[in-house]
Design a protein around this motif. Structure first.
Motif, PDB file in Angstrom:
ATOM      1  N   GLU A 295       7.195 -11.213  -9.412  1.00 64.22           N
ATOM      2  CA  GLU A 295       6.699  -9.948  -9.954  1.00 64.22           C
ATOM      3  C   GLU A 295       6.879  -9.979 -11.456  1.00 64.22           C
ATOM      4  OE1 GLU A 295       8.134  -6.404  -7.993  1.00 64.22           O
ATOM      5  OE2 GLU A 295       8.430  -7.522  -6.136  1.00 64.22           O
ATOM      6  N   LYS A 296       6.060  -9.243 -12.134  1.00 62.97           N
ATOM      7  CA  LYS A 296       6.082  -9.280 -13.590  1.00 62.97           C
ATOM      8  C   LYS A 296       7.077  -8.294 -14.204  1.00 62.97           C
ATOM      9  CE  LYS A 296       2.906  -9.864 -17.380  1.00 62.97           C
ATOM     10  NZ  LYS A 296       1.575 -10.195 -17.738  1.00 62.97           N
ATOM     11  N   CYS A 297       7.567  -7.370 -13.431  1.00 60.70           N
ATOM     12  CA  CYS A 297       8.383  -6.287 -13.989  1.00 60.70           C
ATOM     13  C   CYS A 297       9.840  -6.682 -14.235  1.00 60.70           C
ATOM     14  CB  CYS A 297       8.322  -5.072 -13.081  1.00 60.70           C
ATOM     15  SG  CYS A 297       9.090  -5.322 -11.483  1.00 60.70           S
ATOM     16  N   LYS A 298      10.447  -6.018 -15.186  1.00 65.02           N
ATOM     17  CA  LYS A 298      11.839  -6.243 -15.560  1.00 65.02           C
ATOM     18  C   LYS A 298      12.775  -5.897 -14.405  1.00 65.02           C
ATOM     19  CE  LYS A 298      14.976  -5.153 -19.323  1.00 65.02           C
ATOM     20  NZ  LYS A 298      15.139  -4.415 -20.575  1.00 65.02           N
ATOM     21  N   HIS A 299      12.448  -4.865 -13.675  1.00 64.97           N
ATOM     22  CA  HIS A 299      13.251  -4.419 -12.526  1.00 64.97           C
ATOM     23  C   HIS A 299      13.413  -5.562 -11.513  1.00 64.97           C
ATOM     24  CE1 HIS A 299      14.763  -1.767  -9.385  1.00 64.97           C
ATOM     25  NE2 HIS A 299      13.832  -2.249  -8.585  1.00 64.97           N
ATOM     26  N   TRP A 300      12.331  -6.266 -11.239  1.00 63.58           N
ATOM     27  CA  TRP A 300      12.363  -7.395 -10.301  1.00 63.58           C
ATOM     28  C   TRP A 300      13.337  -8.461 -10.784  1.00 63.58           C
ATOM     29  CZ3 TRP A 300      10.613 -12.468 -11.425  1.00 63.58           C
ATOM     30  CH2 TRP A 300      10.623 -13.330 -10.336  1.00 63.58           C
ATOM     31  N   ARG A 301      13.233  -8.838 -12.046  1.00 59.89           N
ATOM     32  CA  ARG A 301      14.105  -9.875 -12.589  1.00 59.89           C
ATOM     33  C   ARG A 301      15.573  -9.460 -12.502  1.00 59.89           C
ATOM     34  NH1 ARG A 301      10.062  -9.672 -16.299  1.00 59.89           N
ATOM     35  NH2 ARG A 301      11.357  -8.649 -17.853  1.00 59.89           N
ATOM     36  N   LYS A 302      15.859  -8.226 -12.865  1.00 63.49           N
ATOM     37  CA  LYS A 302      17.254  -7.762 -12.860  1.00 63.49           C
ATOM     38  C   LYS A 302      17.836  -7.704 -11.449  1.00 63.49           C
ATOM     39  CE  LYS A 302      18.571  -5.400 -16.721  1.00 63.49           C
ATOM     40  NZ  LYS A 302      19.213  -4.239 -17.249  1.00 63.49           N
ATOM     41  N   ASN A 303      17.008  -7.375 -10.465  1.00 66.45           N
ATOM     42  CA  ASN A 303      17.500  -7.213  -9.096  1.00 66.45           C
ATOM     43  C   ASN A 303      17.437  -8.468  -8.241  1.00 66.45           C
ATOM     44  OD1 ASN A 303      18.198  -4.483  -9.369  1.00 66.45           O
ATOM     45  ND2 ASN A 303      16.076  -3.873  -9.046  1.00 66.45           N
ATOM     46  N   LYS A 304      16.592  -9.396  -8.583  1.00 67.96           N
ATOM     47  CA  LYS A 304      16.375 -10.567  -7.730  1.00 67.96           C
ATOM     48  C   LYS A 304      16.822 -11.892  -8.331  1.00 67.96           C
ATOM     49  CE  LYS A 304      13.910  -8.490  -4.427  1.00 67.96           C
ATOM     50  NZ  LYS A 304      14.114  -8.570  -3.020  1.00 67.96           N
ATOM     51  N   ILE A 305      16.873 -11.965  -9.647  1.00 68.46           N
ATOM     52  CA  ILE A 305      17.133 -13.241 -10.310  1.00 68.46           C
ATOM     53  C   ILE A 305      18.461 -13.143 -11.072  1.00 68.46           C
ATOM     54  CG2 ILE A 305      16.227 -14.964 -11.920  1.00 68.46           C
ATOM     55  CD1 ILE A 305      14.397 -14.439  -9.488  1.00 68.46           C
ATOM     56  N   PRO A 306      19.351 -14.088 -10.864  1.00 70.76           N
ATOM     57  CA  PRO A 306      20.641 -14.009 -11.554  1.00 70.76           C
ATOM     58  C   PRO A 306      20.524 -14.316 -13.048  1.00 70.76           C
ATOM     59  CG  PRO A 306      20.504 -16.053 -10.325  1.00 70.76           C
ATOM     60  CD  PRO A 306      19.275 -15.260  -9.990  1.00 70.76           C
TER      61      PRO A 306
ATOM     62  N   ASN B 232      19.346 -19.702 -18.415  1.00 71.40           N
ATOM     63  CA  ASN B 232      19.351 -18.324 -17.943  1.00 71.40           C
ATOM     64  C   ASN B 232      18.099 -18.100 -17.102  1.00 71.40           C
ATOM     65  OD1 ASN B 232      18.874 -15.446 -17.793  1.00 71.40           O
ATOM     66  ND2 ASN B 232      20.487 -15.220 -19.319  1.00 71.40           N
ATOM     67  N   LEU B 233      18.265 -18.082 -15.798  1.00 66.27           N
ATOM     68  CA  LEU B 233      17.121 -17.962 -14.884  1.00 66.27           C
ATOM     69  C   LEU B 233      16.362 -16.653 -15.084  1.00 66.27           C
ATOM     70  CD1 LEU B 233      18.902 -19.383 -11.737  1.00 66.27           C
ATOM     71  CD2 LEU B 233      16.931 -20.428 -12.883  1.00 66.27           C
ATOM     72  N   GLN B 234      17.091 -15.569 -15.305  1.00 69.66           N
ATOM     73  CA  GLN B 234      16.449 -14.272 -15.492  1.00 69.66           C
ATOM     74  C   GLN B 234      15.537 -14.287 -16.726  1.00 69.66           C
ATOM     75  OE1 GLN B 234      18.556 -10.317 -16.417  1.00 69.66           O
ATOM     76  NE2 GLN B 234      18.917 -10.697 -14.233  1.00 69.66           N
ATOM     77  N   ASP B 235      16.038 -14.826 -17.823  1.00 67.27           N
ATOM     78  CA  ASP B 235      15.219 -14.923 -19.033  1.00 67.27           C
ATOM     79  C   ASP B 235      14.015 -15.834 -18.814  1.00 67.27           C
ATOM     80  OD1 ASP B 235      16.963 -13.243 -20.357  1.00 67.27           O
ATOM     81  OD2 ASP B 235      17.889 -14.833 -21.563  1.00 67.27           O
ATOM     82  N   ARG B 236      14.205 -16.940 -18.077  1.00 67.83           N
ATOM     83  CA  ARG B 236      13.109 -17.868 -17.835  1.00 67.83           C
ATOM     84  C   ARG B 236      11.980 -17.192 -17.053  1.00 67.83           C
ATOM     85  NH1 ARG B 236      12.589 -21.575 -20.651  1.00 67.83           N
ATOM     86  NH2 ARG B 236      14.010 -23.119 -19.862  1.00 67.83           N
ATOM     87  N   MET B 237      12.325 -16.341 -16.094  1.00 65.85           N
ATOM     88  CA  MET B 237      11.293 -15.652 -15.321  1.00 65.85           C
ATOM     89  C   MET B 237      10.519 -14.667 -16.188  1.00 65.85           C
ATOM     90  SD  MET B 237      11.183 -17.084 -12.431  1.00 65.85           S
ATOM     91  CE  MET B 237      11.781 -18.632 -13.136  1.00 65.85           C
TER      92      MET B 237
END
Length: 160
Positions: free
Chosen positions: A30-41, A64-69
């Motif tokens: 998903e493209k949203c920030k919420h997805w990254r914060k909740n699903k990706i460490p 940083n996986l979250q930043d990479r996404m």
């Protein structure tokens, strides 16, 4: 003090990391920030990108996986998005964005087709990434990296 790990031990670790990544949960992109914060460490690791039919497309690593996404959403920041735009939509490669039509197609592709799996890795990310790419190079769209340092794969050639 000398510290030496046998090639077989290293190879075992690389195989285990590959198995864990390829069996990891596939998370719908998903493209949203919420997805990254909740699903990706917010941690270092190795990631795999799959199409919805479980076709493995790309292997990457990040501190940083979250930043990479987040970066993968932007053509200017990530080679995967550039490659998909070029291969699927005949986009002209450049260091900047594609035209608006292709960027829209890429956004739709990411929203409908793309899944990510990851493993957290705090040491040896590059070696794991390189090992998995070398084992799946025939169908990945990764661009071959030209590392200047002698890599783990050079040491393990004779072990395989």
């Amino acid at each position: 003090m000398n510290f030496k790990i046998a090639s077989e031990e290293i190879l075992d670790v690389l195989h285990l990391a590959q198995e864990n990544l390829l069996r990891a949960e596939r998370i719908k992109f998903e493209k949203c920030k919420h997805w990254r914060k909740n699903k990706i460490p917010n941690s270092p690791g190795v990631y795999a990108l799959f199409e919805k039919d479980n076709k493995l497309l790309y292997i990457g690593e990040s501190g940083n996986l979250q930043d990479r996404m987040n970066e993968i959403n932007r053509t200017v920041n990530h080679s995967f998005r550039k490659q998909i735009g070029f291969l699927r939509y005949n986009g002209v490669k450049s260091s900047k964005k594609y035209d608006a039509d292709i960027e829209t197609k890429l956004d739709t592709y990411f929203a409908e087709e793309l899944y990510v799996a990851f493993i957290e890795v705090y040491y040896g990310r590059l070696e794991i990434e390189e090992f998995i790419i070398s084992n799946h190079q025939d169908y990945l769209i990764n661009s071959v990296k030209k590392r200047k340092l002698k890599t783990i794969m050079d040491y393990l050639k004779d072990v395989r």
